[in-house]
Design a protein around this motif. Sequence first.
Motif, PDB file in Angstrom:
ATOM      1  N   VAL A   1    -118.678 122.197  58.891  1.00  0.00           N
ATOM      2  CA  VAL A   1    -117.362 122.759  59.209  1.00  0.00           C
ATOM      3  C   VAL A   1    -116.264 121.764  58.849  1.00  0.00           C
ATOM      4  O   VAL A   1    -115.207 122.136  58.329  1.00  0.00           O
ATOM      5  N   SER A   2    -116.513 120.484  59.100  1.00  0.00           N
ATOM      6  CA  SER A   2    -115.533 119.452  58.771  1.00  0.00           C
ATOM      7  C   SER A   2    -115.210 119.452  57.281  1.00  0.00           C
ATOM      8  O   SER A   2    -114.041 119.391  56.878  1.00  0.00           O
ATOM      9  N   ASN A   3    -116.227 119.548  56.459  1.00  0.00           N
ATOM     10  CA  ASN A   3    -116.006 119.533  55.012  1.00  0.00           C
ATOM     11  C   ASN A   3    -115.338 120.812  54.514  1.00  0.00           C
ATOM     12  O   ASN A   3    -114.454 120.761  53.654  1.00  0.00           O
ATOM     13  N   PHE A   4    -115.734 121.953  55.050  1.00  0.00           N
ATOM     14  CA  PHE A   4    -115.070 123.197  54.661  1.00  0.00           C
ATOM     15  C   PHE A   4    -113.605 123.195  55.102  1.00  0.00           C
ATOM     16  O   PHE A   4    -112.725 123.683  54.389  1.00  0.00           O
ATOM     17  N   ALA A   5    -113.334 122.644  56.278  1.00  0.00           N
ATOM     18  CA  ALA A   5    -111.951 122.575  56.763  1.00  0.00           C
ATOM     19  C   ALA A   5    -111.107 121.689  55.857  1.00  0.00           C
ATOM     20  O   ALA A   5    -109.947 122.010  55.545  1.00  0.00           O
ATOM     21  N   SER A   6    -111.673 120.571  55.414  1.00  0.00           N
ATOM     22  CA  SER A   6    -110.954 119.687  54.496  1.00  0.00           C
ATOM     23  C   SER A   6    -110.653 120.389  53.176  1.00  0.00           C
ATOM     24  O   SER A   6    -109.553 120.276  52.623  1.00  0.00           O
ATOM     25  N   LEU A   7    -111.627 121.129  52.676  1.00  0.00           N
ATOM     26  CA  LEU A   7    -111.448 121.868  51.427  1.00  0.00           C
ATOM     27  C   LEU A   7    -110.342 122.914  51.559  1.00  0.00           C
ATOM     28  O   LEU A   7    -109.470 123.043  50.682  1.00  0.00           O
ATOM     29  N   LEU A   8    -110.355 123.648  52.660  1.00  0.00           N
ATOM     30  CA  LEU A   8    -109.332 124.676  52.876  1.00  0.00           C
ATOM     31  C   LEU A   8    -107.950 124.051  53.050  1.00  0.00           C
ATOM     32  O   LEU A   8    -106.945 124.599  52.567  1.00  0.00           O
TER      33      LEU A   8
ATOM     34  N   HIS B   1    -114.365 137.829  53.646  1.00  0.00           N
ATOM     35  CA  HIS B   1    -114.088 138.339  52.301  1.00  0.00           C
ATOM     36  C   HIS B   1    -112.844 137.664  51.714  1.00  0.00           C
ATOM     37  O   HIS B   1    -112.848 137.208  50.555  1.00  0.00           O
ATOM     38  N   HIS B   2    -111.789 137.555  52.511  1.00  0.00           N
ATOM     39  CA  HIS B   2    -110.534 136.981  52.015  1.00  0.00           C
ATOM     40  C   HIS B   2    -110.660 135.485  51.731  1.00  0.00           C
ATOM     41  O   HIS B   2    -110.154 134.989  50.715  1.00  0.00           O
ATOM     42  N   VAL B   3    -111.331 134.754  52.617  1.00  0.00           N
ATOM     43  CA  VAL B   3    -111.411 133.308  52.422  1.00  0.00           C
ATOM     44  C   VAL B   3    -112.339 132.963  51.263  1.00  0.00           C
ATOM     45  O   VAL B   3    -112.096 132.005  50.517  1.00  0.00           O
ATOM     46  N   MET B   4    -113.390 133.741  51.058  1.00  0.00           N
ATOM     47  CA  MET B   4    -114.265 133.502  49.917  1.00  0.00           C
ATOM     48  C   MET B   4    -113.522 133.760  48.606  1.00  0.00           C
ATOM     49  O   MET B   4    -113.686 133.030  47.620  1.00  0.00           O
ATOM     50  N   GLN B   5    -112.695 134.789  48.595  1.00  0.00           N
ATOM     51  CA  GLN B   5    -111.874 135.053  47.415  1.00  0.00           C
ATOM     52  C   GLN B   5    -110.908 133.901  47.155  1.00  0.00           C
ATOM     53  O   GLN B   5    -110.701 133.485  46.012  1.00  0.00           O
ATOM     54  N   GLU B   6    -110.319 133.393  48.225  1.00  0.00           N
ATOM     55  CA  GLU B   6    -109.376 132.278  48.112  1.00  0.00           C
ATOM     56  C   GLU B   6    -110.028 131.062  47.465  1.00  0.00           C
ATOM     57  O   GLU B   6    -109.419 130.372  46.641  1.00  0.00           O
TER      58      GLU B   6
ATOM     59  N   GLY C   1    -112.707 131.154  45.565  1.00  0.00           N
ATOM     60  CA  GLY C   1    -113.419 131.491  44.341  1.00  0.00           C
ATOM     61  C   GLY C   1    -114.918 131.373  44.490  1.00  0.00           C
ATOM     62  O   GLY C   1    -115.633 131.081  43.523  1.00  0.00           O
ATOM     63  N   MET C   2    -115.395 131.598  45.696  1.00  0.00           N
ATOM     64  CA  MET C   2    -116.827 131.471  45.982  1.00  0.00           C
ATOM     65  C   MET C   2    -117.478 132.846  45.990  1.00  0.00           C
ATOM     66  O   MET C   2    -116.878 133.834  46.428  1.00  0.00           O
ATOM     67  N   THR C   3    -118.693 132.905  45.495  1.00  0.00           N
ATOM     68  CA  THR C   3    -119.446 134.152  45.574  1.00  0.00           C
ATOM     69  C   THR C   3    -120.051 134.272  46.959  1.00  0.00           C
ATOM     70  O   THR C   3    -120.335 133.281  47.629  1.00  0.00           O
ATOM     71  N   HIS C   4    -120.233 135.501  47.402  1.00  0.00           N
ATOM     72  CA  HIS C   4    -120.810 135.701  48.723  1.00  0.00           C
ATOM     73  C   HIS C   4    -121.526 137.036  48.780  1.00  0.00           C
ATOM     74  O   HIS C   4    -121.227 137.954  48.016  1.00  0.00           O
TER      75      HIS C   4
END
Length: 362
Positions: free
Chosen positions: A44-51, A155-160, A162-165
């Motif tokens: 979660v820490s790394n995903f938060a940094s990326l976002l 759905h929205h955050v994955m689009q943001e 550019g990740m496939t899901h």
Amino acid sequence: MRLDTEGIIQTKNNRIDKVHRAVRDMSNEGFLGQEDVWLQLAGVSNFASLLAARRGKDRELAAITGLLHGCYLYRTGMKDFSGPNSADSARQLLRELQLFSQEELCIILQSIFYQEQYEQIHGPYEEILKDAVLIQKVSSPGEALVNRTEKDRLHHVMQELGMTHEDYAADSEADNEDLQDDSEGRRTLLADYAEKLAKQEIIGIPEDERFREICKYWPDTDIYAVLKANWCAAFVYHCCMQVGIKLPIRYPNHTYRLAGVGAWLDWSRSSETGFFHNDREGGFKPGRGDLVIYEKLLSDDSHDHIGIVLSCEDDYLLVAEGNVDNQNYSGIINRSRERCILGYIRISDDYRFHFQGEYSPF
């Protein structure tokens, strides 16, 4: 910024490293699955940094928020009230570290507190953490169950990014979880459980496994010393949690945790509940499963003891208590209804914690 060997973002001033070590130090005796929780915090820490980088926000602050978002779970193994309880645990940890400004502390703690409130929109860091938690949830091994609100957000955050899901199906049981009603007769269940437990004459020492169970909710490293000969309210909290009357360890924006009698009194008088009753006021008579708060029963202090009513006959109460008469053991005792009674708490059988105000950490 860089990544260390455990996947945690590092910065020049090393604040993340200090938080990292402080959280790791919370592991204490440990529990089965604790390392899995740590991997969740790191993810979660790394995903938060990326976002945060994507949204033009402070990556370090977002990463620290992610690292702390489940610190209560990491410390205790308890999943209830991840947001409020982790915010409460992180608040104490961060104040001891003295690394952050008041503004930064508010950002971190409010983000942690609101992490599960997907149906509401909060500030930018709160939304970063919600999205990071959700991405980590569906990225972890095993089948991830999401409700409809989470599915739309995902759905929205994955689009943001550019990740496939995968097209995660909305879980109808998750949608209906808050609507399920298993509350019938909770006060009766509370009294039954408290009576059975109090009869065991639990001793308030860490060597007594039953006492350790009562203490397991509280993240303090010195909790056994804190509660020694002072655990009547912790006994009540444990009994409530065991029968489905669930509350966070501290009611939001209140001064004390529910390991203290004053916290129960404040909660019962809050606008959310209105559960407090004075004895005989309006014909009120205590019943089985009510909580009784005593007034200067064992000391010169107000609201100095609490128990769970088993019966009321004329002018006498039969009560299940932890730390009976400050003697550091549990038991069932007769108390005079005419002496040292401040009042009673009658918890509604259908009560569920639902805080609607604004969380203020300080």
